[in-house]
Scaffold this active site. Structure first.
Site, PDB file in Angstrom:
ATOM      1  N   ARG A  99     -11.058  -1.148  -2.768  1.00  0.00           N
ATOM      2  CA  ARG A  99     -10.974  -2.045  -2.211  1.00  0.00           C
ATOM      3  C   ARG A  99      -9.818  -2.489  -0.962  1.00  0.00           C
ATOM      4  O   ARG A  99      -8.658  -1.770  -0.722  1.00  0.00           O
ATOM      5  CB  ARG A  99     -11.421  -3.091  -2.605  1.00  0.00           C
ATOM      6  CG  ARG A  99     -10.251  -4.232  -3.029  1.00  0.00           C
ATOM      7  CD  ARG A  99     -10.606  -5.506  -3.603  1.00  0.00           C
ATOM      8  NE  ARG A  99     -11.179  -5.257  -5.215  1.00  0.00           N
ATOM      9  CZ  ARG A  99     -12.358  -6.076  -5.463  1.00  0.00           C
ATOM     10  NH1 ARG A  99     -12.713  -7.018  -5.251  1.00  0.00           N
ATOM     11  NH2 ARG A  99     -12.878  -6.049  -7.050  1.00  0.00           N
TER      12      ARG A  99
ATOM     13  N   VAL B 197      -0.787  -0.763 -13.146  1.00  0.00           N
ATOM     14  CA  VAL B 197       0.122  -0.146 -13.118  1.00  0.00           C
ATOM     15  C   VAL B 197       1.658  -0.680 -12.787  1.00  0.00           C
ATOM     16  O   VAL B 197       2.067  -0.462 -12.556  1.00  0.00           O
ATOM     17  CB  VAL B 197       0.011   0.762 -11.519  1.00  0.00           C
ATOM     18  CG1 VAL B 197      -0.745   1.945 -11.770  1.00  0.00           C
ATOM     19  CG2 VAL B 197      -0.594  -0.666 -10.663  1.00  0.00           C
TER      20      VAL B 197
ATOM     21  N   ASN C  49      -0.224   1.712  -3.412  1.00  0.00           N
ATOM     22  CA  ASN C  49      -0.846   0.911  -2.676  1.00  0.00           C
ATOM     23  C   ASN C  49      -1.209  -0.373  -3.221  1.00  0.00           C
ATOM     24  O   ASN C  49      -1.519  -1.761  -2.942  1.00  0.00           O
ATOM     25  CB  ASN C  49      -1.663   1.511  -2.244  1.00  0.00           C
ATOM     26  CG  ASN C  49      -2.758   0.153  -1.147  1.00  0.00           C
ATOM     27  OD1 ASN C  49      -2.063   0.285  -0.281  1.00  0.00           O
ATOM     28  ND2 ASN C  49      -4.275  -0.341  -1.320  1.00  0.00           N
TER      29      ASN C  49
ATOM     30  N   SER D 178       4.972  -4.152   3.218  1.00  0.00           N
ATOM     31  CA  SER D 178       4.210  -5.012   4.185  1.00  0.00           C
ATOM     32  C   SER D 178       5.904  -5.766   5.245  1.00  0.00           C
ATOM     33  O   SER D 178       6.441  -5.789   5.265  1.00  0.00           O
ATOM     34  CB  SER D 178       4.096  -6.406   3.223  1.00  0.00           C
ATOM     35  OG  SER D 178       4.006  -7.612   3.898  1.00  0.00           O
TER      36      SER D 178
ATOM     37  N   TYR E 246       6.901 -11.905  -3.387  1.00  0.00           N
ATOM     38  CA  TYR E 246       6.023 -11.008  -2.204  1.00  0.00           C
ATOM     39  C   TYR E 246       6.945 -10.608  -1.296  1.00  0.00           C
ATOM     40  O   TYR E 246       7.356  -8.940  -1.859  1.00  0.00           O
ATOM     41  CB  TYR E 246       5.208 -11.741  -1.492  1.00  0.00           C
ATOM     42  CG  TYR E 246       3.956 -10.764  -0.940  1.00  0.00           C
ATOM     43  CD1 TYR E 246       2.900 -10.423  -1.706  1.00  0.00           C
ATOM     44  CD2 TYR E 246       4.399 -10.448   0.273  1.00  0.00           C
ATOM     45  CE1 TYR E 246       2.422  -9.099  -1.220  1.00  0.00           C
ATOM     46  CE2 TYR E 246       3.559  -9.546   0.898  1.00  0.00           C
ATOM     47  CZ  TYR E 246       2.510  -8.752   0.186  1.00  0.00           C
ATOM     48  OH  TYR E 246       1.535  -7.808   1.290  1.00  0.00           O
TER      49      TYR E 246
ATOM     50  N   ALA F 289      10.307 -10.360  -1.733  1.00  0.00           N
ATOM     51  CA  ALA F 289      11.538  -9.593  -2.782  1.00  0.00           C
ATOM     52  C   ALA F 289      10.871  -8.677  -2.950  1.00  0.00           C
ATOM     53  O   ALA F 289      11.652  -7.244  -3.076  1.00  0.00           O
ATOM     54  CB  ALA F 289      11.523 -10.615  -4.172  1.00  0.00           C
TER      55      ALA F 289
ATOM     56  N   LYS G 203       8.882  -6.162  -1.599  1.00  0.00           N
ATOM     57  CA  LYS G 203       8.358  -5.651  -0.446  1.00  0.00           C
ATOM     58  C   LYS G 203       9.752  -5.381  -0.266  1.00  0.00           C
ATOM     59  O   LYS G 203       9.608  -4.366   1.259  1.00  0.00           O
ATOM     60  CB  LYS G 203       7.329  -6.091   0.290  1.00  0.00           C
ATOM     61  CG  LYS G 203       6.342  -6.539   0.107  1.00  0.00           C
ATOM     62  CD  LYS G 203       5.208  -5.477  -0.206  1.00  0.00           C
ATOM     63  CE  LYS G 203       3.438  -5.218  -0.745  1.00  0.00           C
ATOM     64  NZ  LYS G 203       2.977  -4.122  -1.097  1.00  0.00           N
TER      65      LYS G 203
ATOM     66  N   ILE H 253      -3.647  -8.197   7.791  1.00  0.00           N
ATOM     67  CA  ILE H 253      -4.935  -7.213   7.676  1.00  0.00           C
ATOM     68  C   ILE H 253      -6.183  -8.105   7.403  1.00  0.00           C
ATOM     69  O   ILE H 253      -5.920  -8.589   6.510  1.00  0.00           O
ATOM     70  CB  ILE H 253      -4.446  -5.573   7.456  1.00  0.00           C
ATOM     71  CG1 ILE H 253      -2.978  -4.957   8.156  1.00  0.00           C
ATOM     72  CG2 ILE H 253      -5.511  -4.914   7.548  1.00  0.00           C
ATOM     73  CD1 ILE H 253      -3.306  -5.110   9.416  1.00  0.00           C
TER      74      ILE H 253
END
Length: 246
Positions: A12, A64, A91, A142, A155, A157, A159, A188
């Site tokens: 998605r 994953v 991703n 990001s 998040y 850390a 990215k 986005i």
């Protein structure tokens, strides 16, 4: 000769747009999804690859964040399409959107494992196939990897780590004709953005120089460029409307 791509978090949002772009580019695509609720979405996406672009696909359920599941995903790709893997798109991503005092160890560990460790796992398992023929790895980072964001310490850390991984692998594997780059999307319109406080979203929108929130196709088109750009490696491209200028 057919070309094969693997994409994690492809059912998605940005991932879906990337899958369809890969099909348009002539790739057979292995689509990863984690939850049972995404099974139908992924299978429909594979069917769309065939009906719209004449490309084959495979939907594989795998968490994953776990090395064993990543191994299962890569093995399924090789069993279906052979041992040539041309493109890997990392991703998969989640967020907690929680202040760092209240967040639990379990919550931030899950974000790190999904948003960073899965990228290491997939690169570790895919690179042995890529060194034979070259290839491209695209890592989704990001703007959170380029700047601080409140309530997103885990998040950000993860990215930021994705960017470090991208640059290190780009140097290590350049001579094997493997290019490794990162995309650092800004705001986005995805399920993740729709799931946070919309008053905060609108306030942040005002700080974007271009005055607009981006579309998933802005990211898939960036991916297309990086796959085709033969002299670009170790770079971070950030489609963000000008909110961050690294």
């Amino acid at each position: 000769m057919s070309k094969t791509a693997i994409i994690t978090g492809g059912s998605r949002g940005i991932g879906e747009a990337m899958v369809l772009k890969l099909g348009e580019m002539g790739y057979d695509v292995v689509v990863n999804y984690r939850s049972d609720s995404s099974k139908e979405l992924s299978e429909n996406l594979v069917a769309k690859l065939k009906s719209e672009y004449g490309r084959d696909g495979l939907a594989v359920q795998a968490d994953v964040s776990k090395y064993g599941d990543c191994k299962k995903l890569v093995e399924a790709a090789v069993a279906k399409f052979g041992d040539r893997i041309d493109v890997l798109v990392n991703n998969a991503g989640i967020t907690n959107n929680c202040n760092f005092i209240d967040i639990t160890e379990e919550q931030y560990t899950r974000v790190i494992n999904t948003n960073l460790m899965s990228f290491l796992h997939m690169c570790h398992l895919t690179l042995p196939y890529m060194v034979k023929n070259g290839g491209a790895i695209i890592n989704t980072s990001s703007i959170g990897g380029l700047m601080g964001v409140a309530n997103q310490a885990d998040y950000c850390a993860a990215k930021s780590g994705v960017i470090g991984l991208t640059r290190a692998l780009a140097v290590e594997f350049a001579r094997q004709n493997i290019r490794v780059n990162a995309i650092a999307p800004g705001m986005i319109w995805t399920d993740m953005l729709r799931g946070v406080n919309q008053d905060e979203v609108q306030a942040l929108k005002l700080s974007i120089p271009m005055g607009e929130i981006g579309d998933v196709h802005d990211i898939s088109e960036c991916m297309e460029y990086l796959i085709n750009a033969k002299y670009v490696t170790g770079q971070v491209i950030s489609p963000n409307g000008g909110i961050v200028m690294p």
